[in-house]
Design a protein around this motif. Structure first.
Motif, PDB file in Angstrom:
ATOM      1  N   ARG A  55       2.204 -26.785 -22.324  1.00 34.84           N
ATOM      2  CA  ARG A  55       1.346 -27.668 -21.525  1.00 34.84           C
ATOM      3  C   ARG A  55       1.119 -27.121 -20.120  1.00 34.84           C
ATOM      4  O   ARG A  55       2.007 -26.561 -19.499  1.00 34.84           O
ATOM      5  CB  ARG A  55       1.974 -29.070 -21.404  1.00 34.84           C
ATOM      6  N   ARG A 166      -9.499 -28.857 -26.655  1.00 33.19           N
ATOM      7  CA  ARG A 166      -8.344 -29.374 -25.906  1.00 33.19           C
ATOM      8  C   ARG A 166      -8.785 -29.534 -24.459  1.00 33.19           C
ATOM      9  O   ARG A 166      -9.347 -28.614 -23.873  1.00 33.19           O
ATOM     10  CB  ARG A 166      -7.146 -28.424 -25.997  1.00 33.19           C
ATOM     11  N   HIS A 278      -1.475 -30.415 -37.435  1.00 29.81           N
ATOM     12  CA  HIS A 278      -1.946 -29.223 -36.745  1.00 29.81           C
ATOM     13  C   HIS A 278      -1.375 -29.296 -35.329  1.00 29.81           C
ATOM     14  O   HIS A 278      -1.191 -30.392 -34.809  1.00 29.81           O
ATOM     15  CB  HIS A 278      -3.482 -29.337 -36.747  1.00 29.81           C
ATOM     16  N   GLY A 279      -1.077 -28.151 -34.732  1.00 33.21           N
ATOM     17  CA  GLY A 279      -0.571 -28.139 -33.355  1.00 33.21           C
ATOM     18  C   GLY A 279      -1.676 -27.709 -32.401  1.00 33.21           C
ATOM     19  O   GLY A 279      -2.508 -26.874 -32.760  1.00 33.21           O
ATOM     20  N   CYS A 284       4.440 -26.060 -31.244  1.00 33.49           N
ATOM     21  CA  CYS A 284       4.607 -27.516 -31.212  1.00 33.49           C
ATOM     22  C   CYS A 284       5.205 -27.956 -32.540  1.00 33.49           C
ATOM     23  O   CYS A 284       4.645 -27.649 -33.599  1.00 33.49           O
ATOM     24  CB  CYS A 284       3.287 -28.250 -30.991  1.00 33.49           C
ATOM     25  N   ILE A 286       5.932 -31.265 -33.164  1.00 33.29           N
ATOM     26  CA  ILE A 286       5.452 -32.606 -33.511  1.00 33.29           C
ATOM     27  C   ILE A 286       4.165 -32.474 -34.324  1.00 33.29           C
ATOM     28  O   ILE A 286       3.994 -33.111 -35.350  1.00 33.29           O
ATOM     29  CB  ILE A 286       5.189 -33.453 -32.241  1.00 33.29           C
ATOM     30  N   GLN A 287       3.248 -31.658 -33.836  1.00 31.51           N
ATOM     31  CA  GLN A 287       1.970 -31.407 -34.506  1.00 31.51           C
ATOM     32  C   GLN A 287       1.212 -32.705 -34.790  1.00 31.51           C
ATOM     33  O   GLN A 287       1.013 -33.103 -35.934  1.00 31.51           O
ATOM     34  CB  GLN A 287       2.192 -30.625 -35.809  1.00 31.51           C
ATOM     35  N   CYS A 288       0.765 -33.330 -33.710  1.00 33.84           N
ATOM     36  CA  CYS A 288      -0.001 -34.572 -33.870  1.00 33.84           C
ATOM     37  C   CYS A 288      -1.478 -34.293 -34.091  1.00 33.84           C
ATOM     38  O   CYS A 288      -2.244 -35.192 -34.402  1.00 33.84           O
ATOM     39  CB  CYS A 288       0.172 -35.459 -32.643  1.00 33.84           C
ATOM     40  N   SER A 289      -1.881 -33.039 -33.911  1.00 32.76           N
ATOM     41  CA  SER A 289      -3.303 -32.722 -33.851  1.00 32.76           C
ATOM     42  C   SER A 289      -3.915 -32.534 -35.255  1.00 32.76           C
ATOM     43  O   SER A 289      -3.235 -32.734 -36.274  1.00 32.76           O
ATOM     44  CB  SER A 289      -3.471 -31.464 -32.995  1.00 32.76           C
ATOM     45  N   CYS A 471       5.158 -31.582 -23.788  1.00 35.19           N
ATOM     46  CA  CYS A 471       4.124 -32.579 -24.037  1.00 35.19           C
ATOM     47  C   CYS A 471       4.673 -33.976 -23.760  1.00 35.19           C
ATOM     48  O   CYS A 471       5.827 -34.279 -24.088  1.00 35.19           O
ATOM     49  CB  CYS A 471       3.672 -32.476 -25.491  1.00 35.19           C
TER      50      CYS A 471
HETATM   51  S1  SF4 Z   1       2.401 -33.353 -29.853  1.00 37.30           S
HETATM   52 FE1  SF4 Z   1       0.191 -33.158 -30.149  1.00 37.30          FE
HETATM   53  S2  SF4 Z   1      -0.692 -33.093 -28.071  1.00 37.30           S
HETATM   54 FE2  SF4 Z   1       1.520 -32.742 -27.882  1.00 37.30          FE
HETATM   55  S3  SF4 Z   1       1.719 -30.537 -27.851  1.00 37.30           S
HETATM   56 FE3  SF4 Z   1       1.932 -31.165 -30.002  1.00 37.30          FE
HETATM   57  S4  SF4 Z   1      -0.103 -31.100 -30.937  1.00 37.30           S
HETATM   58 FE4  SF4 Z   1      -0.328 -30.974 -28.697  1.00 37.30          FE
END
Ligand code: SF4
Length: 561
Positions: A55, A166, A278-279, A284, A286-289, A471
């Motif tokens: 970030r 992004r 997807h990150g 990443c 968590i990969q919320c994307s 993040c």
């Molecule tokens: S959690 Fe989502 S917004 Fe945060 S770094 Fe990972 S993919 Fe990007």
């Protein structure tokens, strides 16, 4: 190139952008004039092996709000700048000649005439730039909206596919970039030194604690909420809470909201051959994307975030993900903040420019921006400007910035953050929704009006997270699992060679907020600006029929002065 001054060596991200702006930018300057600066600073752990830490902060004086501004983004661009050993890129002065591209590599900086990549959509130019400079470069840019000096313009960054999806979206920082005469920054970290780590043992200990916390928490773990549905998991949750603003904040619930929910979106993406999860950058966990695509798997957009789906969808009375996807693609292509654009569109609809729910007309209006028509020039400048132009009194903005996707009437704490944040209306600067709705960090009554401490604590905590390079979504885990936050602080200590305790880290966050507030006071703001628009106090929100009734004294207690 210059050495980082001694007092700033232990800062990163927002701590560094806000310190530079507070010290070097006159608070009373015109944000688009020669004395403003635009600063890009990767967070402390950005570019390291720490999880979910790619970030970067982008800071300047905002032309939308007139306040200091930090907008935060995840992208490989941020990691590449970190790996080049660069703490911050400062863009200052004004280039009167053709738009420029700055290419930053190991030990070299080149300037290119960017005329061929100007006045064009960013999806196409990102492809051309990657074809010219290679797939591995990271790209930061501003779009046509910024060339028009639009106050709703953001700074766009590449996702892993090279899509301009992004965003350091909020506050019109794209216009600050364009007004310097700069269109693109291209970063190539080939042969770069990597991030220097002062204490490897401490860093590893911290990074492992963070990884463990993120892997255990229901919201952040693999196959957890964010990984499965993305941020749009909130559509159904906030709608059920009666706080998902519909049709320019005139209702908090609509049964059609499920048609644009995260659950529905996931099904469509998987069916069409898009990508989920997807990150937004490598590393990443968590990969919320995701990558949203049109029917037939074409025209990839990138992520459709909760905020974007809400602002361009229910807030405009639109409940069709394909329309939202097309509008989001137009925002990315033109370099626009989706939240501000959705708020603007909804205000313009209330003012009679289109009917609520008319997706076809909304897409046509995005074309007006691309074609730089008078209507387009009006829409590019945010919801306050649109409210004035169309004679609308119900304008959802604080300090000039449009409200995000949570109506503050039935969720009071987030309203306290909107009112008092140093950034204008901004959910990310103090996410009170976590305990008020999601049960993260305890469970609080969203209707309780005593929320000054809650908002202050979240604002200070967040300011440190925005320095760290992690993040903000890691905080779902770190607020509930104390070892996770210890890990965040220890990994920063490992990089810097500092020895901060968790309390000292939060004190650092608090000092950053204070510094930002001091800038805003010097820019002419006072407690009287820490207020929500009148209609939130006067107009009941169905179905709860709540008004925003947090006393002004409670708002003033956030900063206690
Ligand atoms: S959690 Fe989502 S917004 Fe945060 S770094 Fe990972 S993919 Fe990007």
């Amino acid at each position: 190139m210059e050495e980082v001054p001694e007092g700033w060596k232990n800062l990163g991200g927002r701590g560094l952008t806000s310190s530079i702006i507070a010290k070097e930018v006159p608070a009373d300057c015109h944000p688009l004039g020669p004395n403003n600066k635009l600063v890009f600073a990767p967070g402390i752990c950005c570019g390291t092996k720490a999880p979910t830490s790619g970030r970067m902060s982008v800071g300047g004086k905002s032309p939308l709000t007139g306040t200091i501004k930090e907008a935060n983004v995840g992208s490989s661009f941020a990691q590449k700048v970190g790996k080049l050993g660069i703490k911050a890129i400062i863009v200052q002065g004004i280039n009167e000649g053709p738009y420029q591209m700055v290419n930053i590599g190991k030990d070299e900086i080149e300037f290119h005439d960017a005329t061929t990549w100007s006045n064009k959509g960013l999806y196409g130019t990102y492809e051309e730039i990657r074809a010219r400079f290679g797939d591995r470069v990271g790209i930061a840019s501003c779009g046509i909206a910024a060339e028009m000096r639009g106050l709703g313009s953001g700074v766009a960054f590449n996702d892993p596919e090279g899509l301009p999806s992004r965003y350091a979206g909020r506050g019109g920082l794209g216009a600050v970039m364009a007004s310097r005469g700069l269109k693109y920054i291209v970063a190539d970290d080939s042969g770069g030194p990597g991030v220097e780590i002062a204490n490897e043992g401490m860093f590893d200990q911290g990074r492992k604690k963070m990884t463990k916390a993120l892997s255990e928490h229901d919201i952040t773990k693999k196959n957890g909420t964010l990984n499965t549905y993305g941020t749009s998991a909130l559509i159904n949750v906030i709608n059920e809470a009666g706080a998902l603003p519909q049709r320019n904040f005139s209702a908090g619930y609509d049964e059609r909201a499920s048609m644009v929910s995260g659950e529905k979106k996931r099904d469509i993406i998987l069916e069409r051959g898009g990508e989920r999860p997807h990150g937004c950058h490598p590393g990443c966990i968590i990969q919320c994307s995701e990558v949203w695509v049109k029917e037939g798997g074409i025209d990839p957009v990138g992520v459709l975030e909760y905020e974007s789906v809400w602002s361009l969808g229910p807030n405009c009375g639109i409940y069709d993900l394909d329309v939202v996807g097309e509008m989001n693609r137009a925002c990315n292509n033109l370099g626009l903040d989706t939240i501000e654009m959705g708020d603007t569109m909804a205000v313009a609809m209330e003012g009679g420019l289109a009917e609520f729910g008319d997706g076809k007309r909304a897409i046509e209006l995005m074309k007006e921006i691309e074609n730089k028509t008078p209507i387009g020039r009006l829409l590019v400048n945010g919801c306050v400007f649109a409210g004035t132009a169309f004679g609308v009194s119900r304008v959802p903005a604080v300090k000039g910035q449009g409200l995000p996707a949570y109506d503050p009437r039935p969720i009071k704490g987030i309203g306290v953050t909107y009112a008092t944040s140093t950034m204008g209306a901004d959910h990310t600067s103090g996410y009170a929704i976590a305990p008020e709705i999601l049960g993260v960090g305890g469970k609080l009554d969203p209707l309780d009006k005593n929320k000054a401490e809650l908002s202050r604590n979240f604002q200070n905590y967040t300011a440190f997270v925005d320095c760290s390079g992690y993040c903000l979504f890691t905080t779902f885990a770190t607020v509930d699992i104390p070892e996770g936050f210890e890990g965040m602080v220890e990994s920063c200590n490992g990089v810097l060679g500092t020895n901060w305790s968790v309390d000292e880290a939060i004190a650092l966050g608090s000092s950053i907020v204070e510094m930002e507030r001091d800038f805003n006071i010097r820019a002419g703001f006072s407690n009287a600006d820490d207020r929500l628009p009148e209609f939130f106090r006067k107009e009941q929100l169905p179905p709860s029929n709540e008004v925003f009734d947090v006393p002004e004294e409670e708002l003033d207690r956030v900063y206690g002065k």
